[in-house]
Enzyme design. Structure first.
Site, mmCIF file in Angstrom:
data_model
loop_
_atom_site.group_PDB
_atom_site.id
_atom_site.type_symbol
_atom_site.label_atom_id
_atom_site.label_comp_id
_atom_site.label_asym_id
_atom_site.label_seq_id
_atom_site.Cartn_x
_atom_site.Cartn_y
_atom_site.Cartn_z
ATOM 1 N N GLY A 22 12.743 54.692 25.618
ATOM 2 C CA GLY A 22 13.763 55.028 26.612
ATOM 3 C C GLY A 22 13.221 55.264 28.008
ATOM 4 O O GLY A 22 13.824 55.989 28.798
ATOM 5 N N ASN A 117 21.266 43.514 29.889
ATOM 6 C CA ASN A 117 20.076 43.714 29.063
ATOM 7 C C ASN A 117 18.851 43.519 29.941
ATOM 8 O O ASN A 117 18.902 42.807 30.936
ATOM 9 C CB ASN A 117 20.053 42.677 27.927
ATOM 10 N N HIS A 119 14.910 42.187 29.624
ATOM 11 C CA HIS A 119 14.035 41.454 28.706
ATOM 12 C C HIS A 119 12.689 41.224 29.394
ATOM 13 O O HIS A 119 12.640 40.728 30.524
ATOM 14 C CB HIS A 119 14.674 40.111 28.324
HETATM 15 C C1 GAR Z 1 11.113 47.292 27.550
HETATM 16 O O1 GAR Z 1 9.896 46.676 27.854
HETATM 17 C C2 GAR Z 1 12.229 46.269 27.483
HETATM 18 O O2 GAR Z 1 12.082 45.238 28.425
HETATM 19 C C3 GAR Z 1 12.056 45.737 26.090
HETATM 20 O O3 GAR Z 1 11.772 46.869 25.311
HETATM 21 C C4 GAR Z 1 11.112 47.829 26.125
HETATM 22 C C5 GAR Z 1 11.841 49.134 26.016
HETATM 23 O O4 GAR Z 1 11.156 50.146 26.695
HETATM 24 N N1 GAR Z 1 13.232 45.060 25.618
HETATM 25 C C6 GAR Z 1 13.206 44.013 24.812
HETATM 26 O O5 GAR Z 1 12.179 43.534 24.383
HETATM 27 C C7 GAR Z 1 14.577 43.437 24.482
HETATM 28 N N2 GAR Z 1 14.444 42.164 23.887
HETATM 29 P P1 GAR Z 1 11.826 51.542 26.938
HETATM 30 O O6 GAR Z 1 12.427 51.996 25.590
HETATM 31 O O7 GAR Z 1 10.673 52.427 27.353
HETATM 32 O O8 GAR Z 1 12.858 51.408 27.999
#
Ligand code: GAR
Length: 221
Positions: A22, A117, A119
C-alpha cells in the site's frame, strides 16, 4: 485526519483496492492530508488480511474492509461481492493500487471510466507479472510505470500517464523496482487529482485531459 479545506460534499469519493504494502495508497493519503487532492478516501478494500496497507488505512482512520478471495468458489462470485461493497460507498473513482487480481469482464464494465490502475511497466510492454525481471532480461535501457483506465483487457486500457526511469548496468530486480516505485508515488496521485478535478475522462477508448486527447502512451511525466 485530512487537513483539506474543502468540505466533504465537494470532494470526490474514492475507494482504494490493495493486496499488499500500500505504498501507493500512502502517497495518495499523504497528498490528501496535505490538501493537494480534493478527495475523500471512503474505504480501503484488501483481498488479503494482515497486509501493511491495512495498517496504513487504520493509522489514518480510513475504514478498511478485507474480502478474502479464497473464501469464494469462483472469480465471478468474488467480483460480484466486491462490486456490491464498492457500490455501497457510491464512489466517484476506484483506484487499484497493487490490487493483484485478474478482474472479470462484468466487473470492469461496471466501473468503466471510473477505475484506474497502476502497472509497473511502460505499457503496452510487459502486461502481467514480473515486469522488472522481464525488462532486465530483455536488456532494456529504459523502464517505467503506467497509470491507465481499467477495461476488460488485462493491463490494456488507455494509458493516462507514464514515468520513465533508466535501467542501470548493475540493476537487480529490487533496485529497479524501487526506482520505478518512487515514480509511482508521483504519477498516481496526479492522475487521481485529474480525475477528482473532472479534468480527465475516458471516451472512445482514449484518454482526454482538459478536453484534449492524450497520446497513445498517455501524458509523459
Ligand atoms: C506497485 O509496484 C504497482 O505498480 C504494482 O504492485 C505494486 C504495489 O505496491 N501493481 C501491479 O503489478 C499490478 N499489476 P504498493 O502496494 O506498495 O502500492
Amino acid at each position: 485526519m485530512a487537513s483539506n479545506t474543502l468540505d466533504n460534499s465537494s470532494k470526490a469519493r474514492v475507494v482504494v483496492l490493495i493486496s499488499g504494502s500500500g505504498s501507493n495508497l500512502q502517497a495518495i493519503i499523504d497528498q490528501t492530508e496535505q490538501g493537494q487532492l480534493p478527495i475523500e478516501i471512503c474505504a480501503v478494500i484488501s483481498n488479503k488480511d494482515n497486509v501493511k496497507g491495512l495498517e496504513r488505512a487504520a493509522h489514518h482512520n480510513i475504514p478498511a474492509i478485507v474480502l478474502d478471495h479464497t473464501l469464494f468458489d469462483s472469480r465471478e462470485s468474488f467480483d460480484l461481492r466486491l462490486q456490491e461493497i464498492i457500490d455501497a460507498q457510491s464512489p466517484d473513482i476506484i483506484v487499484l493500487a497493487g490490487f493483484m487480481r485478474i478482474l472479470t469482464e462484468a466487473f470492469t464494465r461496471h466501473f468503466e471510466g471510473k477505475m484506474l490502475n497502476i502497472h509497473p511497466s511502460l505499457l503496452p510492454k510487459y502486461t502481467g507479472l514480473h515486469t522488472h525481471r522481464r525488462a532486465l532480461e530483455a536488456g532494456d535501457k529504459e523502464h517505467g510505470v503506467t497509470v491507465h483506465f481499467v477495461t476488460s483487457e488485462l493491463d490494456g486500457g488507455p494509458p493516462v500517464i507514464q514515468a520513465r526511469v533508466p535501467v542501470l548496468d548493475d540493476d537487480t530486480e529490487a533496485s529497479l523496482a524501487a526506482r520505478v516505485l518512487q515514480q509511482e508515488h508521483h504519477i498516481y496521485p496526479l492522475a487521481v487529482r485529474w480525475m477528482a478535478e473532472k479534468r480527465l475522462e475516458m471516451r472512445d477508448n482514449k484518454c482526454w485531459l482538459d478536453g484534449e486527447v492524450l497520446p497513445p502512451s498517455g501524458h509523459q511525466y
